[in-house]
Design an enzyme around this catalytic site. Structure first.
Site, PDB file in Angstrom:
ATOM      1  N   TYR A  56       0.816  -1.214   0.000  1.00 54.99           N
ATOM      2  CA  TYR A  56       0.000   0.000   0.000  1.00 54.99           C
ATOM      3  C   TYR A  56       0.853   1.268   0.000  1.00 54.99           C
ATOM      4  O   TYR A  56       0.434   2.301  -0.535  1.00 54.99           O
ATOM      5  CB  TYR A  56      -1.019  -0.021   1.148  1.00 54.99           C
ATOM      6  CG  TYR A  56      -2.161  -0.943   0.811  1.00 54.99           C
ATOM      7  CD1 TYR A  56      -3.159  -0.534  -0.075  1.00 54.99           C
ATOM      8  CD2 TYR A  56      -2.202  -2.247   1.281  1.00 54.99           C
ATOM      9  CE1 TYR A  56      -4.183  -1.383  -0.443  1.00 54.99           C
ATOM     10  CE2 TYR A  56      -3.220  -3.118   0.923  1.00 54.99           C
ATOM     11  CZ  TYR A  56      -4.204  -2.680   0.055  1.00 54.99           C
ATOM     12  OH  TYR A  56      -5.209  -3.524  -0.326  1.00 54.99           O
ATOM     13  N   HIS A 109     -14.861   2.025  -0.075  1.00 51.83           N
ATOM     14  CA  HIS A 109     -13.765   1.081   0.162  1.00 51.83           C
ATOM     15  C   HIS A 109     -12.539   1.742   0.789  1.00 51.83           C
ATOM     16  O   HIS A 109     -11.444   1.202   0.729  1.00 51.83           O
ATOM     17  CB  HIS A 109     -13.385   0.372  -1.143  1.00 51.83           C
ATOM     18  CG  HIS A 109     -14.431  -0.593  -1.616  1.00 51.83           C
ATOM     19  ND1 HIS A 109     -14.445  -1.122  -2.891  1.00 51.83           N
ATOM     20  CD2 HIS A 109     -15.506  -1.130  -0.988  1.00 51.83           C
ATOM     21  CE1 HIS A 109     -15.485  -1.944  -3.016  1.00 51.83           C
ATOM     22  NE2 HIS A 109     -16.147  -1.954  -1.883  1.00 51.83           N
ATOM     23  N   GLY A 175     -17.913   2.259 -14.952  1.00 54.68           N
ATOM     24  CA  GLY A 175     -16.621   1.592 -14.882  1.00 54.68           C
ATOM     25  C   GLY A 175     -16.469   0.581 -13.754  1.00 54.68           C
ATOM     26  O   GLY A 175     -15.390   0.447 -13.198  1.00 54.68           O
ATOM     27  N   SER A 177     -17.053  -3.541 -12.473  1.00 56.06           N
ATOM     28  CA  SER A 177     -17.134  -4.880 -13.045  1.00 56.06           C
ATOM     29  C   SER A 177     -18.475  -5.545 -12.763  1.00 56.06           C
ATOM     30  O   SER A 177     -18.844  -6.521 -13.406  1.00 56.06           O
ATOM     31  CB  SER A 177     -16.033  -5.756 -12.455  1.00 56.06           C
ATOM     32  OG  SER A 177     -16.274  -5.944 -11.069  1.00 56.06           O
TER      33      SER A 177
END
Ligand SMILES: [Zn+2]
Length: 234
Positions: A56, A109, A175, A177
């Site tokens: 990260y 998220h 955009g 999935s």
């Protein structure tokens, strides 16, 4: 903005891809040779914190070298329209919506440029590294982790998102999935609430059939075109 005054926009990796932001490939694949389960789960962090923190740290450094693209700018422009209410719910952890000027962004998220203290629960803006175990600005404990919702963890602010969907006239998915829940289920939830639904995507997603309308193409082309259409109609 026509009759659609209350718009909830869900954005995913496809919006940031043209800015050069990498992500896990659809279906839980690889990200820079790493598997999801090795770097993006609470278990991975327990097992090998150095690997996860370094991963990260690299992502955090990389995102600061990227720029918002025409899709981010178009959505920020839509948000500035006077006669509408726009909420951008993003699955992305980059800050490109904000750097394009968007104010009303909900990070379901988490945020790459935040650190989360596991000792005191404080969140701090963070642009540097975490691998060296810096101390929390709020409590002083060396207990910071990326403020990222890992696989197996609960996304942030779900009640707020469902509340916004209930008030919405239009739900737009851009955009994504259509594979990662609970976001993949928003279109069905929206339809059950009687909300109009539109998908803007590079290719048909797993959830495409749930949308009233799907438009295909690169985000930097189809998002500005859609925003122009909406603004002109208003
Ligand atoms: Zn703390």
């Amino acid at each position: 903005m026509g009759n659609n005054r209350n718009i909830v926009i869900l954005t995913g990796a496809g919006v940031s891809a043209e800015s050069g932001i990498d992500t896990f490939r659809d279906g839980g694949g690889l990200w820079e040779q790493h598997r999801v389960e090795d770097v993006a789960t609470p278990e991975a962090f327990q097992r090998d914190p150095d690997l996860v923190l370094r991963f990260y740290d690299m992502r955090r450094e990389a995102v600061q070298t990227k720029e918002p693209n025409a899709a981010h700018h178009a959505l920020a422009r839509l948000e500035r329209e006077p006669d509408g209410d726009v909420l951008i719910v993003t699955q992305n952890v980059d800050d490109l919506h904000e750097r394009a000027g968007a104010k009303n962004v909900l990070y379901m998220h988490g945020e790459l440029l935040n650190a989360w203290c596991t000792a005191c629960d404080a969140r701090s803006r963070w642009t540097g590294t975490l691998i060296d175990r810096p101390t929390c600005p709020a409590c002083g404990a060396p207990a910071l982790r990326p403020d990222i919702v890992w696989f197996g963890e609960m996304p942030y602010r779900m009640e707020e998102i469902y509340g916004a969907l209930r008030r919405a006239d239009l739900f737009v998915s851009i955009g994504t999935s259509g594979a990662v829940y609970p976001a993949a289920g928003f279109v069905r939830d929206a339809r059950e609430m009687g909300v109009e639904t539109l998908e803007l995507n590079l290719e048909r997603s797993e959830g495409s059939s749930w949308f009233h309308e799907t438009r295909l193409g690169p985000a930097t082309e189809i998002v500005p075109a859609w925003v122009d259409e909406l603004v002109d109609a208003g």
